[in-house]
Enzyme design. Structure first.
Site, short mmCIF file in Angstrom:
data_model
loop_
_atom_site.label_atom_id
_atom_site.label_comp_id
_atom_site.label_asym_id
_atom_site.label_seq_id
_atom_site.Cartn_x
_atom_site.Cartn_y
_atom_site.Cartn_z
CD GLU A 204 -9.12 -3.31 -0.94
OE1 GLU A 204 -9.83 -3.46 0.06
OE2 GLU A 204 -8.03 -3.92 -1.10
CG ASP B 251 -1.77 -1.23 1.34
OD1 ASP B 251 -2.02 -1.89 0.31
OD2 ASP B 251 -2.18 -1.57 2.46
#
Length: 739
Positions: A227, A49
């Protein structure tokens, strides 16, 4: 997101890829000429991420999710942070959060996922997922926290309350309030995007300090598909990047990045085909997906721009030969990758559509012909009108004009970090053109030519540090003012010049003092103009194809024959079975056909009325590349909870059990055309199958590549299974093979 699995809820998802390598535009500057992925290899085996910012010191800082960094380490870091001078060689500089540091409202065992770091006003803000807030016995009552710091390396201080508090879900548990991403609009308003599969992606406005949500949130992307959002503004459009599918299915991970765009920060965001991202049949134009090389699960992206003006995407991926950090089915090993982000016909794509890179690639431009960090008090590279300019603490201050001894001509990008600490106006002069903050406007003016200006946002504080970037290509000038170079401009001004730009760069401050730092002028990047060509269907191979004109062709073979499947009136009609192929059950029928040798494209047209919005898990019909019950790639239109998606799922044996994941390839209609493009890799002998889908049989969306070992012989088949209620019948018009 973190290393959370959603089990059967998301039978996985994805969206674009090419097995071809695109040629890279030339770049100018020093530093490494070429680099290989993953760029995090020097300090971490996994760095999920990721986001990257350029700090006040001119260095680059990367932040990742709280996992261990190295195999065998076993201890999770708390938002690990790395630093680089060139975006290629990175050094771990510590964790953003101390071992005992957490917000007062977080549970003791909370983890910290998916940080996003931005400049807001005169400080930096880190938005981060807090996985357990202690508001309930649920250990996943997630919230978004915010911590402030004077520099990108901290020290970080959490706000007293969550920016977005835990949100109870209507179906039980808590909505997934994770994966924050901040955005500042041209009117100065701050926004936060957040959310995931359970609850979808929403956007909320923030208070002026960026620490509190205000007003009602707006849903911008449907649940059960997206997402990991990231929003930026490009040429007047707002682009919502979002990841699809399971992030963490080990060797079957098909995570990828799709995009939609809108005319405002609250949407509606639509894809290239005009399909909304917040609909049951959700759209999404592919940006990044696996292409058959080493990398799978390419997703959860950040964004940056180098000194030449070239945009880059930073993301994580999984090496399919080394998918776990330690033991099988533990933490997925997701290192940080960096690749060129191109804009072609108004849409972003990675490496002109070629997808993630594996071998050496041209590196970002991180130093320039004129590259001034003011680390020395001597101004030997500059000529001053007088001695009023001074260097202190790595910054240049005072008033007047300071001109570089370096001249340039041709296409150029110049930029500086700028504060007006007393000046009425300050900015940059490139040859005969001034671009400056002047009162409440950003103004571009050519000597003896035209002037253009745009207003600055209400509440704009010129004493806060901002980045001013000016690009000139030919006779077109574009200037942007932004908080920190992350695609969220506060003002954009364009000007058509009467003469090409040539000469030195001058720093200007009038009516008082201004502060300059990180001044550079580099040759402007050369954009990619054409995307890599997608697969095409060549001549039909009639001997291998079946139009379902007269019963089952003798070439078909069944695995678990379904007597309800019949051929009549030019179509195969197959009631959807209450069965599946995934896992160890293997109860679904598969209708198989041999495939020709070499490269080919297999195509079918399937009609399946799944309705919209309602839950019909996981009714589906489509095509499959099949070796056996534990190794197959299934391309089908499918109901995944309330959504309707084209899923390209993959199952393979790993560590003694079958593993399933997938990616998403376009948006289905009731009648959907599906293609599998087969290619044999000349170096490895592997079978590569790239998936495509179409809503009209003419315009195709191409997605990811799944690979089969060289010693296998995949056949092509049809399937219709996933649930018998309510009853629905799939209708296949044909199976065709093209060379």
């Amino acid at each position: 997101m973190g290393h959370l699995h959603r089990g059967g809820v998301l039978a996985a998802v994805l969206g674009l890829v090419l097995a071809t390598t695109a040629s890279a535009p030339a770049v100018a500057g020093s530093g490494p000429d070429r680099y290989p992925n993953p760029v995090s290899a020097g300090f971490a085996d996994t760095f999920a991420d990721p986001v990257v910012v350029r700090g006040d010191d001119g260095l680059w800082y990367a932040y990742g999710t709280s996992d261990p960094l190295r195999e065998g380490e076993k201890q999770a870091h708390r938002v690990p942070t790395a630093r680089s001078a060139d975006l290629v060689d990175w050094t771990y500089v510590g964790d953003a959060l101390a071992a005992d540091q957490r917000p007062s409202w977080a549970a003791p065992g909370a983890a910290f996922w998916a940080p996003d770091v931005r400049r807001v006003g005169d400080h930096w803000v880190m938005y981060v997922t807090v996985t357990d807030t202690g508001v309930s016995a649920d250990t996943f009552d997630t919230a978004i926290g915010a911590a402030t710091a004077p520099t990108p390396t901290g020290p970080w201080t959490f706000a007293d309350e969550p920016v977005v508090a835990p949100r109870p879900g209507g179906g039980g548990g808590y909505l997934w309030t994770i994966d924050p991403s901040q955005f500042t609009d041209v009117d100065g308003r701050h926004y936060l995007y957040f959310g995931s599969y359970y609850g979808g992606i929403s956007v909320t406005e923030l208070s002026a300090d960026g620490l509190r949500a205000v007003g009602a949130p707006t849903l911008v992307a449907v649940d059960n598909k997206f997402e990991g959002s990231y929003v930026l503004r490009h040429e007047g459009w707002y682009y919502l990047f979002a990841s699809t599918a399971n992030c963490c299915a080990g060797p079957a991970t098909g995570y990828s990045v799709q995009v939609g765009r809108a005319r405002g920060p609250r949407g509606p965001f639509v894809d290239r085909d005009g399909l909304r991202l917040d609909a049951s049949r959700a759209g999404g134009t592919p940006v990044l997906t696996q292409n058959g090389n080493r990398w799978i699960g390419t997703g959860h992206n950040g964004f940056l721009t180098d000194l030449s003006g070239q945009d880059w995407i930073v993301y994580h991926a999984i090496d399919r030969a080394d998918p776990y950090l330690d033991e099988p089915f533990g933490i997925n090993e997701r290192p940080m990758l960096l690749d060129r982000l191109d804009w072609i016909d108004g849409w972003p794509t990675v490496n002109a559509g070629a997808g993630p890179s594996e071998g050496p690639r041209p590196a970002p431009v991180t130093t320039a012909r004129l590259d001034e960090r003011f680390d020395s008090p001597a101004l030997t590279r500059w000529r001053a009108d007088d001695d009023s300019w001074q260097v202190a603490d790595g910054r240049l201050t005072r008033t007047g004009a300071l001109t570089s001894r370096t001249a340039f001509d041709g296409d150029v990008r110049a930029e500086a970090d700028l504060r007006l600490t007393g000046a009425d106006a300050a900015g940059l002069r490139l040859g005969r053109v001034d671009v400056r903050i002047d009162g409440d406007r950003l103004v571009a003016r050519e000597a003896g030519g035209a002037t253009a200006s745009v207003p600055l946002p209400a509440g704009f504080d010129p004493a806060d540090r901002h980045n001013l970037a000016v690009e000139v290509r030919g006779r077109q000038l574009v200037a942007e003012l932004s908080p920190a170079r992350l695609g969220d401009q506060l003002a954009v001004v364009t000007l058509r010049l009467t003469h090409p730009v040539a000469g030195p760069l001058t720093l200007l401050a009038e009516g008082g003092t201004a502060e300059f730092d990180n001044v550079s002028a580099a040759r402007l990047y050369r954009p990619a103009r054409q995307a890599v060509a997608p697969p095409t269907a060549g001549p039909l191979l009639p001997a291998w194809s079946d139009e379902f004109d007269d019963g089952f062709d003798p070439a078909w073979r069944w695995v678990r024959q379904d007597p309800a499947a019949t051929v009549r009136d030019g179509a195969l009609r197959w009631p959807v079975e209450s069965a599946d192929l995934v896992g160890t059950g293997n109860t679904a029928g598969v209708l198989l056909h041999d495939a020709p040798s070499g490269d080919y494209v297999a195509e079918t047209k399937v009609t399946l009325d799944l309705g919209e919005e309602t839950v019909r898990n996981y009714q589906q019909a489509g095509m499959v590349a099949y070796v056996d019950d534990d190794r197959f790639a299934r391309l089908s239109q499918v109901a995944i909870w309330n959504t309707r998606q084209v899923e390209y799922g993959y199952e393979l044996p790993f560590a003694g059990q079958p593993v399933y994941g997938g990616n998403i390839v376009g948006t289905p209609a009731t009648t959907t055309w599906l293609r599998l493009a087969h290619h044999v890799d000349a170096a490895t002998g592997e079978h590569e199958f790239r998936a495509g889908s179409s809503r009209d049989g003419v315009h195709w969306t191409w997605g990811g590549v799944w690979t089969f070992p060289a010693d296998t012989t995949p056949r092509i088949g049809l399937v219709a299974h996933g649930g018998a209620e309510p009853p629905v019948t799939a209708e296949f018009d044909y199976l065709r093979f093209h060379r």
